[in-house]
Design a protein around this motif. Structure first.
Motif, PDB file in Angstrom:
ATOM      1  N   ILE B 164       0.752  -1.204   0.182  1.00  0.00           N
ATOM      2  CA  ILE B 164       0.066  -0.300   0.085  1.00  0.00           C
ATOM      3  C   ILE B 164       1.090   1.658   0.127  1.00  0.00           C
ATOM      4  N   VAL B 165       1.752   1.304   0.470  1.00  0.00           N
ATOM      5  CA  VAL B 165       3.169   2.420   0.638  1.00  0.00           C
ATOM      6  C   VAL B 165       3.719   2.705  -0.125  1.00  0.00           C
ATOM      7  N   ALA B 166       3.915   1.358  -0.999  1.00  0.00           N
ATOM      8  CA  ALA B 166       4.496   1.096  -2.541  1.00  0.00           C
ATOM      9  C   ALA B 166       3.908   2.223  -3.156  1.00  0.00           C
ATOM     10  N   ALA B 167       2.630   1.582  -3.119  1.00  0.00           N
ATOM     11  CA  ALA B 167       1.723   2.096  -4.322  1.00  0.00           C
ATOM     12  C   ALA B 167       1.492   3.691  -4.202  1.00  0.00           C
ATOM     13  N   GLN B 168       1.176   3.676  -2.771  1.00  0.00           N
ATOM     14  CA  GLN B 168       1.067   5.705  -2.765  1.00  0.00           C
ATOM     15  C   GLN B 168       1.855   6.066  -2.749  1.00  0.00           C
ATOM     16  N   ALA B 169       3.528   5.288  -3.262  1.00  0.00           N
ATOM     17  CA  ALA B 169       4.539   6.632  -3.302  1.00  0.00           C
ATOM     18  C   ALA B 169       4.665   6.371  -4.434  1.00  0.00           C
ATOM     19  N   THR B 170       4.293   5.247  -5.129  1.00  0.00           N
ATOM     20  CA  THR B 170       4.529   5.188  -6.798  1.00  0.00           C
ATOM     21  C   THR B 170       4.037   5.741  -7.953  1.00  0.00           C
ATOM     22  N   GLY B 171       2.970   5.880  -7.090  1.00  0.00           N
ATOM     23  CA  GLY B 171       1.272   5.457  -8.099  1.00  0.00           C
ATOM     24  C   GLY B 171       1.481   4.535  -9.132  1.00  0.00           C
ATOM     25  N   SER B 172       1.968   3.186  -9.088  1.00  0.00           N
ATOM     26  CA  SER B 172       2.114   2.576  -9.718  1.00  0.00           C
ATOM     27  C   SER B 172       0.917   1.061  -8.632  1.00  0.00           C
ATOM     28  N   THR B 173       0.463  -0.061  -9.871  1.00  0.00           N
ATOM     29  CA  THR B 173      -0.174  -0.529  -8.682  1.00  0.00           C
ATOM     30  C   THR B 173       0.869  -2.067  -9.131  1.00  0.00           C
ATOM     31  N   ALA B 174       1.941  -2.151  -9.487  1.00  0.00           N
ATOM     32  CA  ALA B 174       2.978  -2.824  -9.827  1.00  0.00           C
ATOM     33  C   ALA B 174       3.127  -3.710  -8.079  1.00  0.00           C
ATOM     34  N   PRO B 175       3.287  -3.163  -6.870  1.00  0.00           N
ATOM     35  CA  PRO B 175       3.747  -3.618  -5.462  1.00  0.00           C
ATOM     36  C   PRO B 175       2.987  -4.660  -5.254  1.00  0.00           C
ATOM     37  N   ALA B 176       0.930  -5.128  -5.652  1.00  0.00           N
ATOM     38  CA  ALA B 176       0.499  -5.899  -5.447  1.00  0.00           C
ATOM     39  C   ALA B 176       0.734  -7.193  -6.479  1.00  0.00           C
ATOM     40  N   ARG B 177       1.059  -6.986  -7.403  1.00  0.00           N
ATOM     41  CA  ARG B 177       1.960  -8.295  -7.838  1.00  0.00           C
ATOM     42  C   ARG B 177       3.082  -8.998  -7.341  1.00  0.00           C
ATOM     43  N   SER B 178       3.546  -7.469  -7.075  1.00  0.00           N
ATOM     44  CA  SER B 178       5.377  -8.167  -6.135  1.00  0.00           C
ATOM     45  C   SER B 178       4.797  -9.180  -4.684  1.00  0.00           C
ATOM     46  N   ALA B 179       3.551  -8.696  -3.707  1.00  0.00           N
ATOM     47  CA  ALA B 179       3.612  -9.215  -3.009  1.00  0.00           C
ATOM     48  C   ALA B 179       2.325 -10.003  -3.246  1.00  0.00           C
ATOM     49  N   ARG B 180       1.553 -10.079  -4.499  1.00  0.00           N
ATOM     50  CA  ARG B 180       0.966 -11.717  -4.428  1.00  0.00           C
ATOM     51  C   ARG B 180       1.639 -13.056  -4.681  1.00  0.00           C
ATOM     52  N   ASP B 181       2.609 -12.399  -5.767  1.00  0.00           N
ATOM     53  CA  ASP B 181       3.545 -13.390  -6.284  1.00  0.00           C
ATOM     54  C   ASP B 181       4.669 -14.214  -4.954  1.00  0.00           C
ATOM     55  N   THR B 182       5.024 -12.900  -4.024  1.00  0.00           N
ATOM     56  CA  THR B 182       6.028 -13.799  -2.829  1.00  0.00           C
ATOM     57  C   THR B 182       4.473 -14.431  -1.822  1.00  0.00           C
ATOM     58  N   ALA B 183       3.459 -13.811  -1.224  1.00  0.00           N
ATOM     59  CA  ALA B 183       2.497 -14.864  -0.729  1.00  0.00           C
ATOM     60  C   ALA B 183       2.314 -15.879  -1.240  1.00  0.00           C
ATOM     61  N   ALA B 184       1.965 -15.920  -2.872  1.00  0.00           N
ATOM     62  CA  ALA B 184       2.179 -17.526  -3.231  1.00  0.00           C
ATOM     63  C   ALA B 184       2.909 -18.177  -2.532  1.00  0.00           C
ATOM     64  N   THR B 185       4.489 -17.960  -2.725  1.00  0.00           N
ATOM     65  CA  THR B 185       5.538 -18.613  -2.441  1.00  0.00           C
ATOM     66  C   THR B 185       5.508 -18.569  -0.544  1.00  0.00           C
ATOM     67  N   LEU B 186       4.974 -17.806   0.128  1.00  0.00           N
ATOM     68  CA  LEU B 186       5.067 -17.430   1.202  1.00  0.00           C
ATOM     69  C   LEU B 186       4.204 -19.088   2.049  1.00  0.00           C
ATOM     70  N   LEU B 187       3.060 -18.766   1.111  1.00  0.00           N
ATOM     71  CA  LEU B 187       1.300 -20.095   1.720  1.00  0.00           C
ATOM     72  C   LEU B 187       2.322 -21.316   1.434  1.00  0.00           C
ATOM     73  N   ALA B 188       2.867 -21.658  -0.147  1.00  0.00           N
ATOM     74  CA  ALA B 188       3.766 -22.982  -0.442  1.00  0.00           C
ATOM     75  C   ALA B 188       4.413 -23.807   0.636  1.00  0.00           C
ATOM     76  N   LEU B 189       4.793 -23.096   1.448  1.00  0.00           N
ATOM     77  CA  LEU B 189       6.306 -22.689   2.548  1.00  0.00           C
ATOM     78  C   LEU B 189       5.204 -23.154   3.728  1.00  0.00           C
ATOM     79  N   ALA B 190       4.223 -22.481   3.896  1.00  0.00           N
ATOM     80  CA  ALA B 190       3.956 -22.829   5.184  1.00  0.00           C
ATOM     81  C   ALA B 190       2.724 -24.157   5.298  1.00  0.00           C
ATOM     82  N   VAL B 191       2.386 -24.507   3.494  1.00  0.00           N
ATOM     83  CA  VAL B 191       1.233 -25.266   4.221  1.00  0.00           C
ATOM     84  C   VAL B 191       1.789 -26.963   4.252  1.00  0.00           C
TER      85      VAL B 191
END
Lengths: 195, 195
Positions: B164-191
């Motif tokens: 959210i902070v990155a999106a506000q600072a840069t005006g881009s939606t890209a941080p959502a994708r970065s976060a999603r990719d990382t979340a997917a990785t972490l979820l796989a490990l956590a399962v």
DNA sequence: AAGAAAATATACAGACCTGTCTATTTTGTG
DNA sequence: CACAAAATAGACAGGTCTGTATATTTTCTT
């Protein structure tokens, strides 16, 4: 002669007081009268050194940007061990920061919050800091052997900013540990795998 | 009779206008006079519905908290697929939010920024939202089969706030994708792994 | 249609805001 | 010492801020 005007005792003292009050209470919450009273300085002294309150805020942010990056740099250099350990030591730095008595979140995130208009010079000063931090992080990720240093630095930035916000909201240092653990995991993956 | 006072057209309209202005310009930046002029309402009407500006801000934040969680809930429920996919759809919701024309960061992070004193009721209202969000996230992590749902939810919170902070600072939606990719990785490990 | 409740316009208090002006005093330097 | 630069106090302008008071009008309910 030598450069002149770029630094003076009064100016430095004004910036130090301004930093303390702005960081403690917020940029809009602190008025000029409060500021000069706290600094023990005449109003015209302030306006002889800074064109406006906004200029003062920008000056404070730029000074803080330098100090912050220097401090992180010191931490990294003082850390013995692999490049990976150096990178992760940034999160130890974070943890110490969160635990310090005057921790009050990130001055730049708070500047973005108070001056949300992207065209505002204060907003832009805060944004420049974020760019500079990403650059430094990218360098560290590269030295740690990440296959895509920019992408990893980008993700670590999310963790860092998220941890700062969480620490500010909860008053705990724990988010630094969570972020560090996750960063270690992501770094291991980024070194072995190309993506 | 029936409950009375809990909702009225004027009050709702006032809250809607207040939300729009506060979110666009900041809490301290918007004055009462500006607010009532924009809402087309008399000053006494505002002060008959809210005891003070602070109470109004808190009311706005609590309403936003409800709406936000309902909206995320809708997104999760509307997502077909595994519990993991439902969890990750939160980040798709984020991406849409970042791309909306009036996106201006997180109202709660900005409230923490403007009211840094932990004893301030506005600060506390923002903190309550963060707690509620973590709770909802923990539930989703649990359903997705994470061995330590609270820990994973905690880390995902960092990613979300950082994005959210990155999106506000840069005006881009890209941080959502970065976060999603990382979340997917972490979820796989956590399962697969207990830690 | 009558009475109660809500909303209105307007003025006001008292404080605070940023920034300017002026006249005086202090400070530092040749 | 003498001169110039810097800092000082203090008033001031012109707004804006939150919140209150009052008297009038509109709206709703019965």
């Amino acid at each position: 002669m030598a450069e002149a005007v770029i630094s003076s005792p009064k100016r430095d003292h004004l910036m130090a007081t301004a930093w303390r009050l702005f960081y403690r209470d917020g940029y809009r919450a602190v008025g000029i009268d409060t500021l000069i009273a706290e600094a023990g300085v005449a109003k015209m002294t302030l306006y002889n050194h800074f064109a406006s309150k906004d200029e003062l805020i920008i000056g404070v942010l730029e000074k803080r940007d330098c100090e912050l990056r220097a401090s992180i740099n010191d931490q990294v250099n003082a850390t013995d061990g692999s490049a990976a350990e150096k990178l992760l030591s940034v999160f130890d730095w974070l943890e110490r920061w969160f635990g310090s008595t005057d921790f009050n979140g990130c001055a730049f995130i708070r500047a973005l919050s108070e001056y949300p208009d992207p065209r505002h010079p204060i907003h832009q000063a805060a944004w420049r800091h974020k760019v500079a931090m990403q650059g430094a992080l990218t360098e560290l990720c590269s030295q740690a052997g990440a296959h895509n240093p920019a992408a990893l630095a980008n993700t670590l930035s999310l963790l860092i900013d998220g941890a700062i916000v969480a620490a500010q909201a909860t008053g705990s240092t724990a988010p630094a540990r969570s972020a560090r653990d996750t960063a270690a995991t992501l770094l291991a993956l980024a070194v072995q795998k190309p993506a």
